[in-house]
Write a protein that holds these residues in place. Structure first.
Motif, short mmCIF file in Angstrom:
data_model
loop_
_atom_site.label_atom_id
_atom_site.label_comp_id
_atom_site.label_asym_id
_atom_site.label_seq_id
_atom_site.Cartn_x
_atom_site.Cartn_y
_atom_site.Cartn_z
N LYS A 305 -21.64 -72.90 93.90
CA LYS A 305 -21.79 -74.12 94.70
C LYS A 305 -21.84 -75.39 93.86
O LYS A 305 -21.31 -76.44 94.25
CB LYS A 305 -23.06 -74.01 95.55
CG LYS A 305 -23.26 -75.11 96.55
CD LYS A 305 -24.50 -74.78 97.38
CE LYS A 305 -24.76 -75.86 98.41
NZ LYS A 305 -25.96 -75.55 99.21
N ASP A 325 -24.29 -69.70 96.37
CA ASP A 325 -24.71 -69.21 97.69
C ASP A 325 -24.53 -67.70 97.69
O ASP A 325 -23.49 -67.19 97.25
CB ASP A 325 -23.85 -69.80 98.81
CG ASP A 325 -24.28 -71.22 99.18
OD1 ASP A 325 -25.43 -71.58 98.87
OD2 ASP A 325 -23.48 -71.95 99.77
N PRO A 339 -29.14 -70.36 99.22
CA PRO A 339 -28.86 -70.78 97.83
C PRO A 339 -29.68 -69.99 96.82
O PRO A 339 -30.79 -69.53 97.12
CB PRO A 339 -29.28 -72.25 97.84
CG PRO A 339 -30.37 -72.32 98.86
CD PRO A 339 -30.03 -71.31 99.91
#
Length: 386
Positions: A305, A325, A339
């Motif tokens: 991410k 993620d 996350p």
């Protein structure tokens, strides 16, 4: 207390509200972002009860600092000419966040980098001046208010309650378990709050975020039609999170983010490498393979991410923050994710190491949602890496 109950308790007297219409209570269904719930208090904010202030205007995204108006057209070089780069600029790798051979994303903090009141996120085109790389054309990407003495146009500041947020701004565009987002004409006001104290802990205004992401992505060294690197054949390169960067002891290198489907456990795992920054054919492109990513610990990674290069423990070396993620399940709308963050600390010999207990703490305390969350949390710890 459940988030819906928290947000419902927002009735305040109209005398404490400036420049907005009568506070009639309204219930709004709001869009949700997957992957931002650090625990299982999951009412997921399906309904938000709030006041009904006037509609957002472009000037609601303006702030004032040192009597200077800050908005989407702010000339960042004019600010530097007036105020300089501030204490800690060089020690923090010239504010470096991420970059490639064409652009660099960096932060300018005032009055200093240790205890900032305000932080400007900037995208600059890299230019060659003599033998030195310098910041060329630059523009303001976003601004972060980090001190309660500075307020938004409507009077919101760090430390205010969620009730006041809703009273001043009304129904958000997006709700998560730690953030409310208000948007208009490509401008975004992201208000982050502490899930324990239920108070605002950061106000982040995005002016040119989409433009900066597109420019930086288009200039990444990995082109869409590029042939796969034979040295990385078992892996899928994550182009959006692979960059050309400068690291202590390595010089200019390519930082490669990859995902690999491990045969042994069928989990998609993240793996990171440093490569030679050259288009020429060399016998071994891979210079370094990073240790195991904390997020691989029994998890199936959906995507890398975010990546940031920053000296987190003030030892003069470049550390690396990774947020990914991972998949938690599947529902009618697709996959569900959360996350997970991990930090690589650079050692004296320029290789990298991890601190599993610190990574565990980052994720268990919910400081893993954004790069800023991780950086602020880790910077407060006493970390000594040999």
């Amino acid at each position: 207390m459940m988030l819906v109950m928290i947000l419902a308790l927002t009735a305040c007297s109209s005398s404490s509200i400036h420049d907005y219409n009568s506070a009639e209570t309204a219930t709004a269904k709001v869009k949700q972002e997957d992957g931002y719930y650090p625990d299982k208090k999951a009412d997921k904010a399906k309904n938000v009860v709030s006041a009904d202030p006037k509609l957002l205007q472009d000037d609601d995204f303006e702030v004032s600092y040192r009597s200077h108006k800050i908005d989407k057209n702010t000339d960042i070089k004019e600010l530097i000419h007036k105020w300089g780069y501030s204490e800690g600029f060089e020690a923090n790798n010239r504010g470096y966040n991420s970059g490639n051979g064409t652009y660099r994303r960096w932060s300018l903090s005032y009055p200093n980098y240790e205890e900032p009141e305000i932080r400007f996120v900037v995208l600059s085109k890299i230019e060659l001046e003599g033998e030195e790389l310098v910041d060329g054309e630059s523009y303001l990407v976003a601004v972060s208010l980090e001190n309660p003495k500075f307020k938004t146009k409507r009077g919101l500041k760090i430390g205010d309650t969620l009730g006041k947020v809703l009273q001043l701004y009304g129904k958000p565009s997006i709700v998560t378990n730690g953030s409310l987002l208000y948007s208009k004409n490509g401008l975004h006001l992201r208000i982050q709050w502490d899930t324990e104290t239920e108070k605002v802990n950061n106000i982040f205004i995005e002016y040119n975020m989409e433009k900066s992401i597109e420019q930086q992505r288009s200039a990444d060294y990995v082109e869409e039609d590029a042939q796969p690197d034979p040295d990385l054949e078992p892996y899928t390169i994550q182009r959006e999170q692979s960059f050309t960067t400068i690291l202590n002891g390595w010089g200019e290198v390519k930082f490669i983010s990859t995902l690999k489907d491990e045969d042994t456990n069928d989990l998609i795992q993240a793996k990171f490498f440093l490569e030679v920054n050259s288009d020429k054919n060399v016998e071994n492109k891979i210079l370094y393979e990073f240790p195991e990513f904390y997020g691989n610990n029994g998890k199936m990674i959906d995507r890398i991410k975010a990546v940031s290069f920053k000296d987190l423990n003030q030892d003069g070396r470049t550390d690396i923050v990774i947020i990914a993620d991972y998949i938690t399940g599947v529902n009618a709308h697709g996959i569900e994710t959360l996350p997970v963050a991990g930090v690589y600390f650079q050692k004296k010999d320029n290789t990298y190491t991890t601190l599993p207990e610190l990574d565990k703490s980052i994720n268990q305390t919910g400081h893993n949602r954004t790069l800023q969350n991780v950086i602020q949390y880790v910077s407060k710890q006493r970390i000594n890496v040999q």
